[in-house]
Design an enzyme around this catalytic site. Structure first.
Site, short mmCIF file in Angstrom:
data_model
loop_
_atom_site.label_atom_id
_atom_site.label_comp_id
_atom_site.label_asym_id
_atom_site.label_seq_id
_atom_site.Cartn_x
_atom_site.Cartn_y
_atom_site.Cartn_z
CD GLU A 175 43.62 31.18 48.56
OE1 GLU A 175 44.75 30.94 48.11
OE2 GLU A 175 42.62 31.32 47.81
CE LYS B 52 40.77 40.39 49.17
NZ LYS B 52 39.43 40.02 48.71
#
Length: 467
Positions: A89, A297
Site C-alpha cells: 500500500e 496510513k
C-alpha cells in the site's frame, strides 16, 4: 461507473503484463501483497450526459506496488535515501506521488494531456473535475482494519486462537499470529473445503469467496468465549460491529503493535484480545519499526490526501481517493469503515480544503494469484516453508524508468559499499521525490510560483529550485 471486480481484474492483469519477473515471488515458495491506484475517467459524451455509463468509462492503472517488508528503526536514515516501509500500500502511494509529479510537469509545460488544470490562485493547480482515483489492495490493510470479528454462527476462516498465545513471546508477528502447528493444519489442502474449491472449477469466484472466507461447510471452530471472561466494556468495542443478536466469539489477530506510550491490547483470549481503533506500528523481527500500520496510513490519506506536504505547495486542494477496493481475503466491512473513516470523524481544525472523506469501500471476489492463500493452495504439500517475498516492486505511469525493484529499502543488488551512491536510491525514496520536486520548480519561472513559495527565504528558494 465501475465494479470492485473490474478494478481487481484490471490490477491483476497489469501486474501480470507490466511488472517484470524480477522482484516477484519465487513460484511455490514465496507470496506477496499487491496495491495500486486506478484512474477513472468518463468519456466526453458521458460527461455531457451520455447514457451508456460503464462502456464509456476509462480505467487506467497509474501506480502499483508490491511488498510485505518494513525495516527496523536501527536501519532508518535521516538522509531519506532508504524506504522505511515497503508494504504494498505504501509503495503504491509513493509511486502515485511520482505520477502526480510527472503530471504537474506536463501541466507546467501547458500540455493538454495533464490531469491538472490551473486553479483560481496564482501558481496553483487542481485535479480535472471529471477524474477520480480508486485505491486497490489485494488484502485487508494491516492494523485496525485487520481486527475482524468472528461470529459464533459461522465457521471460521482461520484456526482457533489458543489462550496461551498472549503469553507466548516466540510467536512472530508478521501480519498474523497463527501458531505454526495450527497454521499447518489450516493450510492442509486435504481439508473438505480445500478439496471442494479445487475440484469444483464451475463455482463462480464470488461463491468460492464466501465458501473460503467465513461460510465454509466445515472447518475449525474457534473456542467459545463466555461473558465471564470479559468485561462489558471489552466486549462492546467488538460486538457493536456484529449483526444484531450475533455473538462475537473471537477476532482475527493483527501483527501490528500499539504505538508505544498509548493504550495497549489486553492480550486476553477471545474477542477482547485486541482493542480496536488504536494507532499501531508494523511488526519487526527483533528490531522494532517506527512505521505506522497501513490502516493508519490509509486513514491519514483519507483526511490529508495522497499528495503529501511537498506537492501541496503547488496544489489548490488535496488529492483524495474516491474509493478503496479490497481483494478476496478475510474481510469485514465494519472493520474497514471503522479503521479508515470512523475513528477520524472527530478530527477538526484542519486547514481549508481538508476534511474527513466519505470514501467508498468495497470488496472484490477475485483472489490475487500470488497471495499467501493462492500460493498455498497451488503448492499443496510442496517442500519447505512458504515465506513472504523479500523484494518490493514500484511502478508509475511515467515515461522514464517507471519500474523500481528494492530489497531492504534499497534498489535490489545494492552492496554496502554502494549505499551512499546516487544509484543506490529508490526512485520513490524521499530524497529522490524531493529532487523531482526541485526539477519541477526549476522548470517554472519564479514569478509564476505560488505565494507559499515566493514568501520563503531566498536561500531556501534556491535550495528548492536546485539553483
Amino acid at each position: 461507473m465501475w465494479t470492485a471486480d473490474e478494478i481487481a481484474q484490471l490490477c491483476y492483469e497489469h501486474y501480470r503484463s507490466r511488472l517484470p519477473k524480477q522482484g516477484k515471488p519465487e513460484p511455490n515458495r514465496e507470496w506477496t501483497l499487491l496495491a495500486a491506484v486506478v484512474k477513472i475517467k468518463p468519456a466526453a459524451d458521458q460527461a455531457c450526459g451520455g447514457t451508456n455509463r460503464r462502456a464509456q468509462v476509462t480505467k487506467e492503472v497509474v501506480s502499483m506496488g508490491t511488498g510485505t517488508k518494513c525495516i527496523g528503526q536501527s536501519k532508518m536514515r535521516k538522509s531519506g535515501d532508504i524506504l522505511n516501509d515497503s508494504h504494498a500500500e505504501v509503495i503504491a502511494r509513493r509511486s502515485f506521488q511520482r505520477y502526480l509529479l510527472h503530471q504537474l510537469h506536463l501541466a507546467a509545460a501547458l500540455k493538454e494531456d495533464s490531469i491538472f488544470v490551473p486553479g483560481t490562485q496564482r501558481g496553483l493547480w487542481k485535479l480535472r473535475p471529471d477524474l477520480l482515483f480508486v485505491f486497490f489492495s489485494s488484502h485487508t490493510p494491516c492494523g485496525d482494519a485487520s481486527i475482524i470479528p468472528m461470529l459464533e454462527f459461522e465457521d471460521q476462516p482461520c484456526c482457533p486462537v489458543h489462550r496461551d498465545w498472549a503469553n507466548n513471546p516466540s510467536v512472530e508477528a508478521s501480519g498474523d499470529l497463527e501458531d505454526p502447528e495450527d497454521k499447518k493444519k489450516c493450510e492442509d489442502l486435504g481439508s473438505p473445503v480445500a478439496k471442494k474449491m479445487r475440484h469444483e472449477p464451475g463455482i463462480p469466484d464470488s461463491v468460492a469467496h464466501h465458501q473460503s472466507f467465513g461460510h465454509q461447510e466445515s472447518g475449525p471452530v474457534p473456542p467459545s468465549v463466555s461473558g465471564s471472561h470479559l468485561t462489558a466494556e471489552e466486549l462492546a468495542a467488538v460486538t457493536g460491529m456484529a449483526p444484531s443478536g450475533a455473538k462475537v466469539v473471537d477476532v482475527h489477530r493483527t501483527g501490528a503493535k500499539c504505538v508505544p506510550g498509548e493504550a495497549g491490547d489486553s492480550g486476553k483470549p477471545g474477542a477482547a484480545y485486541h482493542q480496536v481503533g488504536l494507532l499501531r506500528v508494523k511488526p519487526g523481527r527483533g528490531d522494532r519499526t517506527c512505521s505506522l500500520s497501513c490502516s493508519d496510513k490509509l486513514a491519514r490519506w483519507n483526511v490529508l490526501g495522497c499528495q503529501g506536504a511537498l506537492l501541496m505547495h503547488l496544489l489548490e486542494e488535496p488529492i483524495y481517493l474516491s474509493a478503496v477496493v479490497i481483494g478476496r481475503c478475510p474481510y469485514s466491512q465494519e472493520a474497514m469503515q471503522r479503521a479508515l473513516t470512523g475513528r477520524c470523524r472527530n478530527v477538526s481544525a484542519l486547514p481549508k480544503g481538508f476534511g474527513v472523506q466519505e470514501v467508498k469501500i468495497e470488496q472484490s471476489g477475485f483472489l490475487f494469484e500470488q497471495s499467501r492463500c493462492a500460493v498455498q493452495a497451488k503448492r499443496a504439500d510442496g517442500p519447505g516453508r512458504l515465506v513472504p517475498c523479500g523484494a518490493a516492486i514500484s511502478w508509475s505511469a511515467v515515461p522514464e524508468q517507471p519500474l523500481d525493484v528494492t530489497t531492504n529499502g534499497f534498489p535490489q543488488g545494492t552492496t554496502k559499499k554502494a549505499i551512499r551512491c546516487l544509484q543506490a536510491r529508490s526512485r520513490i525514496s524521499k530524497v529522490e521525490l524531493f529532487r523531482s520536486f526541485q526539477r519541477l520548480l526549476s522548470s517554472i519561472s519564479e514569478d509564476k510560483w505560488p505565494d507559499s513559495l515566493r514568501s520563503l527565504p531566498r536561500s531556501l528558494v534556491r535550495n528548492l529550485s536546485g539553483s
